[in-house]
Design a protein around this motif. Sequence first.
Motif, PDB file in Angstrom:
ATOM      1  N   TYR A 250       0.815  -1.218   0.000  1.00 59.85           N
ATOM      2  CA  TYR A 250       0.000   0.000   0.000  1.00 59.85           C
ATOM      3  C   TYR A 250       0.848   1.267   0.000  1.00 59.85           C
ATOM      4  N   GLN A 251       2.111   1.166   0.450  1.00 57.65           N
ATOM      5  CA  GLN A 251       2.973   2.348   0.503  1.00 57.65           C
ATOM      6  C   GLN A 251       3.148   2.989  -0.874  1.00 57.65           C
ATOM      7  N   ARG A 252       3.078   2.155  -1.902  1.00 60.61           N
ATOM      8  CA  ARG A 252       3.310   2.651  -3.265  1.00 60.61           C
ATOM      9  C   ARG A 252       2.210   3.589  -3.744  1.00 60.61           C
ATOM     10  N   VAL A 253       1.018   3.475  -3.185  1.00 58.27           N
ATOM     11  CA  VAL A 253      -0.092   4.319  -3.668  1.00 58.27           C
ATOM     12  C   VAL A 253      -0.284   5.571  -2.815  1.00 58.27           C
ATOM     13  N   ILE A 254       0.508   5.705  -1.743  1.00 55.80           N
ATOM     14  CA  ILE A 254       0.408   6.920  -0.920  1.00 55.80           C
ATOM     15  C   ILE A 254       1.297   7.991  -1.547  1.00 55.80           C
ATOM     16  N   PRO A 255       0.697   9.053  -2.094  1.00 58.47           N
ATOM     17  CA  PRO A 255       1.500  10.063  -2.798  1.00 58.47           C
ATOM     18  C   PRO A 255       2.407  10.839  -1.848  1.00 58.47           C
ATOM     19  N   THR A 256       3.580  11.208  -2.341  1.00 56.18           N
ATOM     20  CA  THR A 256       4.538  11.954  -1.511  1.00 56.18           C
ATOM     21  C   THR A 256       4.837  13.340  -2.084  1.00 56.18           C
ATOM     22  N   GLY A 257       4.517  13.552  -3.386  1.00 60.45           N
ATOM     23  CA  GLY A 257       4.890  14.824  -4.007  1.00 60.45           C
ATOM     24  C   GLY A 257       3.734  15.787  -4.224  1.00 60.45           C
ATOM     25  N   ASN A 258       2.579  15.518  -3.592  1.00 62.00           N
ATOM     26  CA  ASN A 258       1.426  16.409  -3.783  1.00 62.00           C
ATOM     27  C   ASN A 258       1.694  17.761  -3.113  1.00 62.00           C
ATOM     28  N   ASP A 259       1.662  18.843  -3.909  1.00 64.71           N
ATOM     29  CA  ASP A 259       2.080  20.146  -3.398  1.00 64.71           C
ATOM     30  C   ASP A 259       0.960  21.181  -3.312  1.00 64.71           C
ATOM     31  N   LYS A 260      -0.254  20.831  -3.757  1.00 66.05           N
ATOM     32  CA  LYS A 260      -1.372  21.786  -3.712  1.00 66.05           C
ATOM     33  C   LYS A 260      -2.182  21.510  -2.441  1.00 66.05           C
ATOM     34  N   ALA A 261      -2.069  22.372  -1.454  1.00 66.21           N
ATOM     35  CA  ALA A 261      -2.697  22.146  -0.153  1.00 66.21           C
ATOM     36  C   ALA A 261      -4.013  22.909  -0.038  1.00 66.21           C
ATOM     37  N   LEU A 262      -5.067  22.166   0.297  1.00 70.29           N
ATOM     38  CA  LEU A 262      -6.397  22.746   0.515  1.00 70.29           C
ATOM     39  C   LEU A 262      -6.779  22.493   1.965  1.00 70.29           C
ATOM     40  N   THR A 263      -7.018  23.545   2.727  1.00 68.19           N
ATOM     41  CA  THR A 263      -7.453  23.414   4.116  1.00 68.19           C
ATOM     42  C   THR A 263      -8.895  23.889   4.225  1.00 68.19           C
ATOM     43  N   LEU A 264      -9.748  23.060   4.816  1.00 67.92           N
ATOM     44  CA  LEU A 264     -11.169  23.423   4.883  1.00 67.92           C
ATOM     45  C   LEU A 264     -11.791  22.976   6.193  1.00 67.92           C
ATOM     46  N   ASP A 265     -12.940  23.539   6.493  1.00 59.71           N
ATOM     47  CA  ASP A 265     -13.706  23.157   7.673  1.00 59.71           C
ATOM     48  C   ASP A 265     -14.435  21.845   7.376  1.00 59.71           C
ATOM     49  N   ARG A 266     -14.158  20.836   8.185  1.00 55.67           N
ATOM     50  CA  ARG A 266     -14.672  19.497   7.903  1.00 55.67           C
ATOM     51  C   ARG A 266     -16.200  19.454   7.856  1.00 55.67           C
ATOM     52  N   GLN A 267     -16.848  20.015   8.858  1.00 57.12           N
ATOM     53  CA  GLN A 267     -18.309  19.912   8.923  1.00 57.12           C
ATOM     54  C   GLN A 267     -18.987  20.681   7.786  1.00 57.12           C
ATOM     55  N   SER A 268     -18.494  21.884   7.494  1.00 54.17           N
ATOM     56  CA  SER A 268     -19.085  22.682   6.411  1.00 54.17           C
ATOM     57  C   SER A 268     -18.925  21.979   5.076  1.00 54.17           C
TER      58      SER A 268
END
Length: 372
Positions: A250-268
Amino acid sequence: MRIIIERSNLLKSLSHIQRVVERRNTIPILSNVLLKTEDGAMRLKATDLDIEITESVPASGDVPGATTVPAHLLYDIVRKLPDGSEVKLETTGDGAQMTVSAGRSTFRLQCLPEADFPDITAGAFTHAFTLKASDLARLVERTQFAISTEETRYYLNGIFLHTIETGGALTLRAVATDGHRLARAEMPAPAGSEGMPGIIVPRKTVAEIQKLLGEGAETVAIELSDSKIRFSLGAVVMTSKLIDGTFPDYQRVIPTGNDKALTLDRQSFSAAVDRVSTISSERGRAVKLALSGGQLVLTVNSPDAGTATEELPVGYEAEEIEIGFNARYLLDITGQLSGDSAVFMMADPGSPTLIRDGGDEGTLYVLMPMRV
């Protein structure tokens, strides 16, 4: 066998035991629960040949013995007896029947001999350790929704439990995936888990242990080998066969180079996804996320019903991107998050997205995008 047992104790135990018993069985003995008296207690046991549950209940009696009776039938009888009553269980001389009596009610049930009852607990356990019930519940709850139901890929039909070295410390990690999403939760490895084999705990076993963990036990003793796992929660002991297969890397499918960060309110965010996906009768329809500046626009298109959109203020400073996800999978993941915020790490519309929980650093999720 003749024994008297308090109805509430018997009912609680039968409610645990009978869940394992399949409603339809080609082997009659598997429809039964084994009742055995020993040292001022009655021991109950049920199995479907993959899972076995045993539990001891305080009882008083002057004639020891053992027999098996239909599990669901006995449970239904005891469930309908008056609160506070004492239940008397007594077998006939030839052992062919058992009388169940309480107050003015009497039932006679057909028995099958104890000797026919199967035992799956043979074999030695190589590793043993103890966890807080809340810690095991967290590992299971954070990952179980991603277990695959596709029988052809049977090795994905459970939770992969293993230890791994991370940052110089040994970690106990639970992983589940169905090929579309992946859930991973971890905690510091308990003493005794060193060198344990990587095991796949089947979906039915996961469901049963979840129910037992919700009943107030503080600790869980776990024993395991290459082929079996045993959970002990107070008077309840559940032994299960493990899935005989190799869990993928499963380690192979966990991305390491994703650089676009989106932070949001979970409930909304969760509420917005739920609202826009109402337009579609299929919960699995894609919802499009369009990001630019600090704005997220959620869109769902349905050829039959129309279109739904909703805007949300978010934390996002990377370049504009449009990416689609299965609405149900988004709701499943956000439903597991414990913090107020969630962080989505994206690369491009065709690559897996990494989702982190703002309130739990020990969990992460990977979600494959959909075309929109």
